[in-house]
Design an enzyme around this catalytic site. Sequence first.
Site, PDB file in Angstrom:
ATOM      1  N   ASP A 410      24.361 -26.559  11.685  1.00  0.00           N
ATOM      2  CA  ASP A 410      22.301 -26.938  11.543  1.00  0.00           C
ATOM      3  C   ASP A 410      22.169 -27.850  10.392  1.00  0.00           C
ATOM      4  OD1 ASP A 410      19.827 -26.710  11.832  1.00  0.00           O
ATOM      5  OD2 ASP A 410      19.665 -25.006  10.644  1.00  0.00           O
ATOM      6  N   LYS A 411      20.969 -28.164   9.959  1.00  0.00           N
ATOM      7  CA  LYS A 411      20.987 -28.549   8.751  1.00  0.00           C
ATOM      8  C   LYS A 411      19.880 -28.050   7.896  1.00  0.00           C
ATOM      9  CE  LYS A 411      17.111 -31.813   8.354  1.00  0.00           C
ATOM     10  NZ  LYS A 411      16.104 -31.171   7.198  1.00  0.00           N
ATOM     11  N   PHE A 568       2.083 -20.171  17.141  1.00  0.00           N
ATOM     12  CA  PHE A 568       3.230 -21.933  17.500  1.00  0.00           C
ATOM     13  C   PHE A 568       4.794 -20.836  18.076  1.00  0.00           C
ATOM     14  CE2 PHE A 568       7.425 -23.506  16.380  1.00  0.00           C
ATOM     15  CZ  PHE A 568       7.086 -24.959  15.948  1.00  0.00           C
ATOM     16  N   LYS A 591      -2.244 -28.090  13.207  1.00  0.00           N
ATOM     17  CA  LYS A 591      -1.263 -28.378  12.461  1.00  0.00           C
ATOM     18  C   LYS A 591       0.224 -28.257  13.673  1.00  0.00           C
ATOM     19  CE  LYS A 591       0.750 -24.116   9.803  1.00  0.00           C
ATOM     20  NZ  LYS A 591       0.379 -23.867   8.233  1.00  0.00           N
ATOM     21  N   THR A 705      20.248 -31.365  14.230  1.00  0.00           N
ATOM     22  CA  THR A 705      18.566 -31.553  13.759  1.00  0.00           C
ATOM     23  C   THR A 705      17.416 -31.740  15.248  1.00  0.00           C
ATOM     24  OG1 THR A 705      17.888 -31.661  12.101  1.00  0.00           O
ATOM     25  CG2 THR A 705      18.970 -33.698  12.397  1.00  0.00           C
ATOM     26  N   ASP A 707      15.017 -33.141  13.819  1.00  0.00           N
ATOM     27  CA  ASP A 707      14.632 -34.127  12.363  1.00  0.00           C
ATOM     28  C   ASP A 707      13.738 -35.974  13.531  1.00  0.00           C
ATOM     29  OD1 ASP A 707      14.042 -32.587  10.283  1.00  0.00           O
ATOM     30  OD2 ASP A 707      16.098 -33.193   9.672  1.00  0.00           O
ATOM     31  N   ASN A 803      17.243 -19.427  15.102  1.00  0.00           N
ATOM     32  CA  ASN A 803      18.320 -20.435  16.955  1.00  0.00           C
ATOM     33  C   ASN A 803      20.028 -21.367  16.952  1.00  0.00           C
ATOM     34  OD1 ASN A 803      17.314 -21.658  14.541  1.00  0.00           O
ATOM     35  ND2 ASN A 803      17.006 -23.134  14.409  1.00  0.00           N
TER      36      ASN A 803
END
Length: 1047
Positions: A410-411, A568, A591, A705, A707, A803
């Site tokens: 994981d990052k 969320f 958001k 990731t 991202d 996670n």
Amino acid sequence: MNGVGWERVRMARLGGEAAVVGTRRREVVDLRQVSSQTVRLGRVQPQHPSHRTIYCNDSDANFIARFKSNSISTTKYNVLTFLPKGLFEQFRRVANLYFLMISILSTTPISPVSPVTNVVPLSLVLLVSLIKEAFEDWKRLENDNSINNTAVDVLQGQNWENMPWRKLQVGDIVRVKQDGFFPADLLFLASTNPDGVCYIETANLDGETNLKIRKALEKTWDYLAPEIADKFKGEIQCEQPNNSLYTFTGNLIIESQTLPLSPNQILLRVMMNSMSVPSKRSTLERKLDKLILTLFGGLFMMCLIGAIGSGVFINRKYYFLGLFDDVEGQFNPNNRFVVTILTMFTLITLYSTIIPISLYVSIEMIKFIQCAQFIDKDLHMYHAESNTPALARTSNLNEELGQVEYIFSDKTGTLTRNLMEFFKCSIGGEAYGTGITEIEKGQAERSGKKLSDDAKSDTAVHEKGFNFDDARLMHGAWRNEHDPEICKEFFRCLALCHTVLPEGDESPERITYQAASPDEAALVTAAKNFGFFFYRRTPTTVMVRESHVEMMGIKQDVSYEILNVLEFNSTRKRQSIVCRYPNGRLVLYCKGADTVIYERLSNASNDIRKVTREHLEQFGSAGLRTLCLAYRELTNDLYEKWNEKFIQAKSSLRDREKKLDEVAEIIEKDLILIGCTAIEDKLQDGVPVCIETLARAGIKIWVLTGDKMETAINIAYACNLINNDMKQFIISSETDAIQEAEEKGDPVEIARVIKDTVKNHLKQCLEEAHRYLHVSGQKLALVTSLVKKGAHRITLSIGDGANDVSMMQAAHVGVGISGLEGMQAVMASDFAIAQFRFLTDLLLVHGRWSYIRLCKVITYFFYKNLTFTLTQFWFTFQTGFSGQRFYDDWFQSLYNVIFTALPVIIVGLFDKENVYFTIYVLLSTFYFYLTLLLVPVVALLSDFFYLGIQRWFFPYNYQIVQEIHRGEYEGVGSREFLEIGNNLTPDEARSYAILQLPREKSRHTGFAFDSPGYESFFASQQGVFAPIMAWDVARRASVRSKRTSHR
């Protein structure tokens, strides 16, 4: 006090106590420990296919349902089941089952060895294993008793009575005090806090250390005093027990009013969703099973050769064997097939030592010491800042660390520090923040440029969660921007749209924020530094101290009413709140990820949408984590209509989560884009060097990731995962062909197109390379399993959050990092470390040593056992394939478990390639010289006591007689014995004379004597002349005595 699955209630800021009603929603618990134990806490009796009913404060009504008691048992055995169940667990091992069969065979007449030869080592192995199981289970029993006897206040009449947890019944009302543990799954009724809230810590449930808020229904706030609580009568209709920790569907019916229940009113103690930890076996163990099967094959061939040889050799022409008609079936020449079969079983028993019975026990002992002494106490893997040593949570996978070929990481929190800092932002299409990230510096270096940090301005602020420098926004300067109103919306969105809990003094300098993630805490900290200080929260309001809003230097406390919170989750990828301003203005703040926010923007945001997208790409290229912020003005009519649907969805007993998401979609649209945030998460110390070292060792590293692609690539450069000399292959599902297939909606066609596209991309990859994958969290385990099963290589997964658990369990080895996202990853891991850089020592030092040493141990075991057994095998050829044993029973029994055990363990613990270094270490220790001195002393003392006891209890032993007559004349003359006629050759005469002796058959072989070395002795007892042979030394003294008496 610690307890498995306890949830702790904390009201440090609010103080006081809470009244709750016991529901024990999850009465079925399947809790898997490291030792693979199963914990069962009863079974629920279903009252309805979809829900069940619990009557509050009414034990008579609940008695009909016959709910299970609150007593738990995590033990694996009891007094009656320990021996049978423990033995069953032990004989699940093939080796133990094999030796059980051999021990049974050794009790039959066909066995050439005494039963003690096989029973003793098997008994020792089983005894050690059962003692270990009993000790572990006794500890579990003590823990169970401690938990079950914990006291709790239970409402009896109008008084609180103290009673143990095990006596708690479903429907009882209990009182939990500050810093206490919950005795069961509870429904939160009231708190000493007037607004009915409490703060709980769920670290023992899900590993999360952040405080979480729980709010009681307003209807039950008054049921706090025992006199009032005794009048509480209600009915709970809720879902059946399930494995969901974060969802709950139910209603409370009180005074003919139905009130929806949510996880905010539920206080959990235990849960069904405790992960079933997979039983991992190392590759070396699986190979060892194959080697043992190979030994079984070798054993069978040896026995087959001996059995066939026995069937061929047996013949009456060897008259000295006495194979007459009445001979037993194993030595009857008339039935050679039976002789072959019986000899086969005889030799299986005789050659059983080829399978090392103590191999498993020795390996387990070596692995345990490797973990407890070497890994756990390695100072090179000790993190002084957090006082966290390395921890081996299992000893089954030590050698697996030395064979890892693929690492999945994981990052966030694993490669990075998980210390989020607000670094840059974009508001109304204008970018703010002048700092330079590590990723940007790396980009400049790769392109041949050199960036230096500019001197920070006087307005720069650097504190935990905030590292921002831009004079245009600090100290109220945002009022001078071209659109200060959108700046206010930006800051208010940061200060209001969250679930953060403030702690400590209500001052900007001393307050601390408890957040579900470091990102949220960083955003709230940013709002504080921009002049919008969030300092107090109640279940319905958020208090913000706003500066410079009306006028520069003016501060005012504003109370915002929080009407709804749309939380969320990984599916929604966004969070929203509906709030009411003091002037009655209704606003929805939202958001979330840019992809989901942009889909819900109105046309009014077209002006800044493109510019903000460019800023998002810039921030992502700099390695920053981005979020988009948006809002929507609401009218009272619109909100009231929507709120009715929201309440209906919350009250639904079926598909509540799905209905809530559908209702959220109605209001989360036509949003106005405010801007975006950029948060920096710096790499941990030593990560680039660690990755480079692992890559040089030939290990392939995959970083998983969520991202953006650009962010992932730039971070990969920063941590030395890729460099300019590598060729990059980008495989993405965002192609025209895949998008066309997705529009058609045919899942089979989509799968085919994706498969073909990815296959074509992979064909372009001509060599193995490091990979940096852009995937969502839920796909981590799938990627890991894909490589594990497809490449057939040893995989390791490392992560720090909940996670990452599925990814860690899917790999051969799971490594957890004790980071800021709680301890769930550590609790589900095989090994735990504090920093990613420690992976180098864990794999390349401990893993390599463990693998090499255990390989030598196994080879050593096979060598010594083959040597021991092959000697017996060759001796079989000299004894007519009869199964005559070569070794003493006790020597054969203790050969593995005692005589040769210590050298194997020493090799498994201390062997190194550099033997001179090992010698140097040994010579530099005090214990080496102490051992050198004590070993011969102990050996001599042991021999002294042995000989003393032997001569005391057996004074006329043949050895003693032999010593008495040492040096006397030992010749034997033929005049003193009956001579045999000269018509026979000397060999024939000897054989004939021996044949006339009374039969003294061996019960093991059926031969005339146990050993040919005793022939002259038995002959002399009968007065038959048989010359003394060279090997006959044990009976010489007796022979001489017998000869003298004849005179």
